[in-house]
Design a protein around this motif. Sequence first.
Motif, mmCIF file in Angstrom:
data_model
loop_
_atom_site.group_PDB
_atom_site.id
_atom_site.type_symbol
_atom_site.label_atom_id
_atom_site.label_comp_id
_atom_site.label_asym_id
_atom_site.label_seq_id
_atom_site.Cartn_x
_atom_site.Cartn_y
_atom_site.Cartn_z
ATOM 1 N N LEU A 1 7.384 -76.545 -41.216
ATOM 2 C CA LEU A 1 7.178 -76.245 -42.259
ATOM 3 C C LEU A 1 6.033 -77.114 -43.070
ATOM 4 O O LEU A 1 6.414 -78.159 -43.736
ATOM 5 N N GLY A 2 4.934 -76.453 -43.410
ATOM 6 C CA GLY A 2 3.954 -77.273 -44.233
ATOM 7 C C GLY A 2 3.996 -78.473 -43.920
ATOM 8 O O GLY A 2 3.988 -78.862 -42.850
ATOM 9 N N GLU A 3 3.263 -79.486 -44.912
ATOM 10 C CA GLU A 3 2.980 -80.862 -44.527
ATOM 11 C C GLU A 3 4.239 -81.883 -44.386
ATOM 12 O O GLU A 3 4.182 -82.803 -43.802
ATOM 13 N N SER A 4 5.447 -81.152 -44.811
ATOM 14 C CA SER A 4 6.689 -82.000 -45.044
ATOM 15 C C SER A 4 7.141 -81.820 -43.537
ATOM 16 O O SER A 4 8.089 -82.937 -43.254
ATOM 17 N N GLY A 5 6.862 -81.086 -42.634
ATOM 18 C CA GLY A 5 7.435 -81.158 -41.256
ATOM 19 C C GLY A 5 8.697 -80.699 -41.254
ATOM 20 O O GLY A 5 9.323 -81.046 -40.199
ATOM 21 N N GLN A 6 9.284 -80.020 -42.430
ATOM 22 C CA GLN A 6 10.891 -79.660 -42.133
ATOM 23 C C GLN A 6 10.961 -78.527 -41.128
ATOM 24 O O GLN A 6 10.133 -77.644 -41.138
ATOM 25 N N PRO A 7 11.941 -78.759 -40.138
ATOM 26 C CA PRO A 7 11.990 -77.968 -39.173
ATOM 27 C C PRO A 7 12.582 -76.424 -39.640
ATOM 28 O O PRO A 7 13.617 -76.843 -40.528
ATOM 29 N N ILE A 8 12.386 -75.368 -39.256
ATOM 30 C CA ILE A 8 12.962 -74.151 -39.615
ATOM 31 C C ILE A 8 13.401 -73.418 -38.478
ATOM 32 O O ILE A 8 12.770 -73.572 -37.156
ATOM 33 N N CYS A 9 14.191 -72.581 -38.397
ATOM 34 C CA CYS A 9 14.783 -72.076 -37.236
ATOM 35 C C CYS A 9 14.050 -70.936 -36.989
ATOM 36 O O CYS A 9 12.987 -70.253 -37.727
ATOM 37 N N ALA A 10 14.293 -70.532 -35.800
ATOM 38 C CA ALA A 10 13.275 -69.082 -35.254
ATOM 39 C C ALA A 10 13.179 -67.950 -36.245
ATOM 40 O O ALA A 10 12.265 -67.341 -36.490
ATOM 41 N N GLU A 11 14.324 -67.466 -36.797
ATOM 42 C CA GLU A 11 14.591 -66.393 -37.625
ATOM 43 C C GLU A 11 13.671 -66.539 -38.984
ATOM 44 O O GLU A 11 12.937 -65.658 -39.452
#
Length: 402
Positions: free
Chosen positions: A269-279
């Motif tokens: 996610l974005g510049e933060s690099g926060q991982p997000i799940c596939a859904e």
Amino acid sequence: MSSIGVLAALDAAIDALAAADPADLPDLGVTQRAAQVQTRLCRLQALVSRDVAAVHARGAAFADGFGSTQAFLRRRLRLDARPAARQVQLTQGLSDLPDTLTAFAAGEISVDHVAAICQASKDLGPEATAGGAEKLLLDEARSQPPAAVWRLARLLRERVDPDGEEERQARQHRDRWLNVARTFQGAVAVQGVLDPVTGDLLLDALAAFTSPPSFADGRTPGQRSVDGLADLCRAAIANPPATVPRPQVTITVALDALRGTPGHDAGLLGESGQPICAETARRLACDCGVIPAVLNSVGEPLDIGRQSRLVPTGMRRALALRDKGCRFPGCDKPPAATDAHHITHWARHGPTALRNLVLLCAFHHWLVHEGRWSISFDPDLNLLTAYRPGGVAYDLVSGPQR
């Protein structure tokens, strides 16, 4: 030398450092000294943690008249409740992380780095930690600030337990809250916790409306953020909802991850690099601008295409004319507050066509993806049916249909 003598020598060394005026040092000299003092500070923090570990293991706080180690830390070290609890947790977590403890004692990492590694070790479990996760996190901590270690920990956690990451994201979504209330003095207090996607959206919007730092205007960073929020609100009020641009949230995701192919990480996610799940990635990709990219084996871009809107303007207008807002039963959100949802996702070869699209507001779009609800749509009858998790049809008037 006794402990008292060592502390006296330490006090003398600190006094000598404090007496040296930084103004007498060249630029390079003062920067080097700041880094060296920081290293010593980290070593002292490690000593504090070691002593706290001894206090906690021996129950020594009772001898000083306190009912717990945390109570001792709050009173004697004048810590707030949360830092006191964290200090005790660190002493317990470090006992299983000998390499991290060694680096901490050497002043290579700070207490905030240690907190990130300890929490990651707890989330990942002893097998993954001993299998190389601690080394990866420690290498990151030696060269990057704590926020980067937290990001790496989230990425490792998503790889080790992708199903658990989905549940953690669902919990973050459930735990979101915002409270905006007027105080007795007439000011307005804002408090809240946002889920990662909404948080990124707010941060990007604030960044666009917040002026850069300036020594001339005298505003603090917090004051500039407030002024940026005010400008953001004025812009929203000045533009009717139908003309407000679509929100911009950037995700980087492999096509196979969108398709649900096993063995592929979801998105960042974005510049933060926060991982997000596939859904979550599929939900955000339902109604988006797509920029195709070809990467090499180490993630470096080889070719970047041009952005194209997945749902073009004319088709979105046709959707607004047909659906007149969110199609979920009982929802009255207008078209401007909706996303175009692909019933069969485009990454799974679902067409971007009116027969495969319906408008859903942000909440009901989340419900259909991460919330595990489902919908069916008959374009000939213009009839949408929603189903709860488990397949029970949802009827707003009579309740679930069986």
